[in-house]
Design a protein around this motif. Structure first.
Motif, mmCIF file in Angstrom:
data_model
loop_
_atom_site.group_PDB
_atom_site.id
_atom_site.type_symbol
_atom_site.label_atom_id
_atom_site.label_comp_id
_atom_site.label_asym_id
_atom_site.label_seq_id
_atom_site.Cartn_x
_atom_site.Cartn_y
_atom_site.Cartn_z
ATOM 1 N N ILE A 41 -13.562 -8.068 6.393
ATOM 2 C CA ILE A 41 -12.304 -8.187 5.651
ATOM 3 C C ILE A 41 -12.078 -9.623 5.201
ATOM 4 C CG2 ILE A 41 -9.806 -7.974 5.868
ATOM 5 C CD1 ILE A 41 -10.246 -5.648 7.708
ATOM 6 N N LEU B 193 0.377 2.313 10.086
ATOM 7 C CA LEU B 193 0.157 0.879 10.277
ATOM 8 C C LEU B 193 1.480 0.147 10.430
ATOM 9 C CD1 LEU B 193 -1.759 -1.410 10.410
ATOM 10 C CD2 LEU B 193 -1.684 -1.603 7.982
ATOM 11 N N ALA C 113 -3.795 -5.022 8.033
ATOM 12 C CA ALA C 113 -2.999 -4.822 6.826
ATOM 13 C C ALA C 113 -3.756 -5.305 5.599
ATOM 14 C CB ALA C 113 -1.672 -5.549 6.939
ATOM 15 N N LEU C 114 -4.513 -6.395 5.750
ATOM 16 C CA LEU C 114 -5.331 -6.875 4.628
ATOM 17 C C LEU C 114 -6.419 -5.864 4.296
ATOM 18 C CD1 LEU C 114 -5.416 -9.410 2.916
ATOM 19 C CD2 LEU C 114 -7.069 -10.351 4.464
ATOM 20 N N GLY C 115 -6.959 -5.225 5.339
ATOM 21 C CA GLY C 115 -8.010 -4.236 5.118
ATOM 22 C C GLY C 115 -7.502 -3.014 4.395
ATOM 23 N N ILE C 116 -6.272 -2.603 4.695
ATOM 24 C CA ILE C 116 -5.755 -1.405 4.017
ATOM 25 C C ILE C 116 -5.495 -1.698 2.542
ATOM 26 C CG2 ILE C 116 -3.256 -1.569 4.311
ATOM 27 C CD1 ILE C 116 -3.182 1.200 5.183
ATOM 28 N N ILE C 117 -5.321 -2.975 2.195
ATOM 29 C CA ILE C 117 -5.200 -3.309 0.774
ATOM 30 C C ILE C 117 -6.575 -3.381 0.125
ATOM 31 C CG2 ILE C 117 -4.599 -5.177 -0.815
ATOM 32 C CD1 ILE C 117 -2.196 -3.810 -0.024
ATOM 33 N N ARG C 118 -7.569 -3.948 0.837
ATOM 34 C CA ARG C 118 -8.814 -4.302 0.157
ATOM 35 C C ARG C 118 -9.811 -3.173 0.038
ATOM 36 N NH1 ARG C 118 -12.018 -9.310 1.619
ATOM 37 N NH2 ARG C 118 -13.075 -8.520 -0.202
ATOM 38 N N PHE C 119 -9.862 -2.262 1.011
ATOM 39 C CA PHE C 119 -10.883 -1.217 0.949
ATOM 40 C C PHE C 119 -10.576 -0.214 -0.153
ATOM 41 C CE2 PHE C 119 -11.974 -2.241 5.500
ATOM 42 C CZ PHE C 119 -13.198 -2.758 5.175
ATOM 43 N N ARG D 262 0.842 -1.204 0.000
ATOM 44 C CA ARG D 262 0.000 0.000 0.000
ATOM 45 C C ARG D 262 0.874 1.250 0.000
ATOM 46 N NH1 ARG D 262 -3.687 1.402 -2.317
ATOM 47 N NH2 ARG D 262 -4.986 -0.319 -1.661
#
Lengths: 96, 115, 92
Positions: free
Chosen positions: B35, A41, C20-26, A25
């Motif tokens: 998620i 993060l 961390a997965l959420g910051i990629i997916r949203f 990201r």
């Protein structure tokens, strides 16, 4: 007392995958604000890493590192976002 | 008289802590479910919450609690503490405002009795 | 006791992984902020409780309470700072 190595290994691997995702990201970005959020993060992930490492080598002193990283990360995030806010306003005034 | 005030304050403080922890667990369960499942259920939007709390500490408490409740995040305080701008992920406006009013009632009850 | 500490460590790092997965997916910044604020601070809470139960000393408990209170005060504030500055930029 010792924690099973497999548990520590799994925790480390979760944190490493999280680090890689946050870094993706940070690279893809779409603007500086997404990058700041990713840096925030990443600071949390590093704190988690230090904590699991403290359990791994069984030294309680490493909690201090977590305290200091949490202080510095918060100050850095707020400083950068306030700097960006003031900076855009000033540029706007110069252009007009 | 002061003793009774302190007692009520203590009881409402512990209720507040319990409420906070319950909301925390709920929020993380929501986020984790959203998620982990392949489909995203989000329906994001903004809502304005009129503020009835006035002091610095209670505004801090309210915005902190709103940020930690499921699906809402406090963004900004607009117009000299008249309204709080809240971003939500799930649901529609009326339901969100209703929930936030309940939280505000809780904070008001907590700060009503000064030490 | 070891089982409880193991579960706490695993679930804490799992919640940090989820954020961390959420910051990629949203899809947009505000939704990403939801994920980084809630899930990562909850994961750190679980990890800190596990670590303090593992060491079981007074100074570790004190530092743990300090870090937990600090994180739960400042995580919404950091999200608020980023979102406010993004919104000011967005309005122009």
């Amino acid at each position: 007392m010792a924690i099973n190595n497999i548990v520590l290994l799994l925790s480390f691997s979760f944190l490493i995958v999280a680090f890689i995702l946050a870094f993706v990201r940070l690279l893809l970005g779409q603007g500086i604000y997404n990058r700041i959020a990713a840096m925030d993060l990443i600071a949390s992930i590093v704190i988690g890493f230090v904590l699991v490492y403290a359990v791994f080598i069984q030294m309680g002193l490493y909690i201090d590192v977590a305290v200091i990283i949490s202080l510095v990360a918060f100050l850095g995030t707020v400083a950068v976002s306030i700097y960006l806010k003031n900076n855009t306003n000033k540029n706007d005034g110069d252009n007009h | 008289m002061k003793l009774i005030g302190n007692l009520i304050k203590g009881i409402s403080f512990f209720r507040f802590i319990g409420f906070y922890i319950w909301k925390l667990i709920q929020a993380n369960a929501f986020i984790a479910y959203d998620i982990l499942t392949p489909k995203l259920y989000v329906n994001p939007g903004f809502v304005n919450l009129p503020l009835r709390v006035k002091s610095d500490f209670s505004v801090l408490l309210l915005s902190n609690l709103i940020s930690m409740t499921p699906g809402t995040l406090s963004i900004d305080i607009v117009e000299e503490r008249d309204e709080l701008l809240v971003h939500y992920l799930y649901g529609n406006e009326e339901k969100i405002v209703e929930e936030l009013e309940a939280i505000q009632e809780m904070v008001l009850k907590l700060v009503k009795y000064p030490v | 006791m070891e089982i409880i500490i193991s579960i706490l460590l695993l679930s804490g790092s799992f919640f940090i992984f989820l954020s961390a997965l959420g910051i990629i997916r949203f899809k947009d910044l505000y939704s990403r902020m939801h994920s980084t604020t809630k899930a990562s601070s909850f994961g750190l809470l679980l990890l800190l409780v596990g670590v303090s139960l593992f060491f079981n000393e007074l100074n570790v408990y004190v530092k743990t309470i300090l870090v937990v209170v600090f994180i739960y005060l400042t995580a919404p504030l950091a999200a608020h700072a980023i979102a406010k500055s993004y919104r000011e930029k967005d309005k122009e």
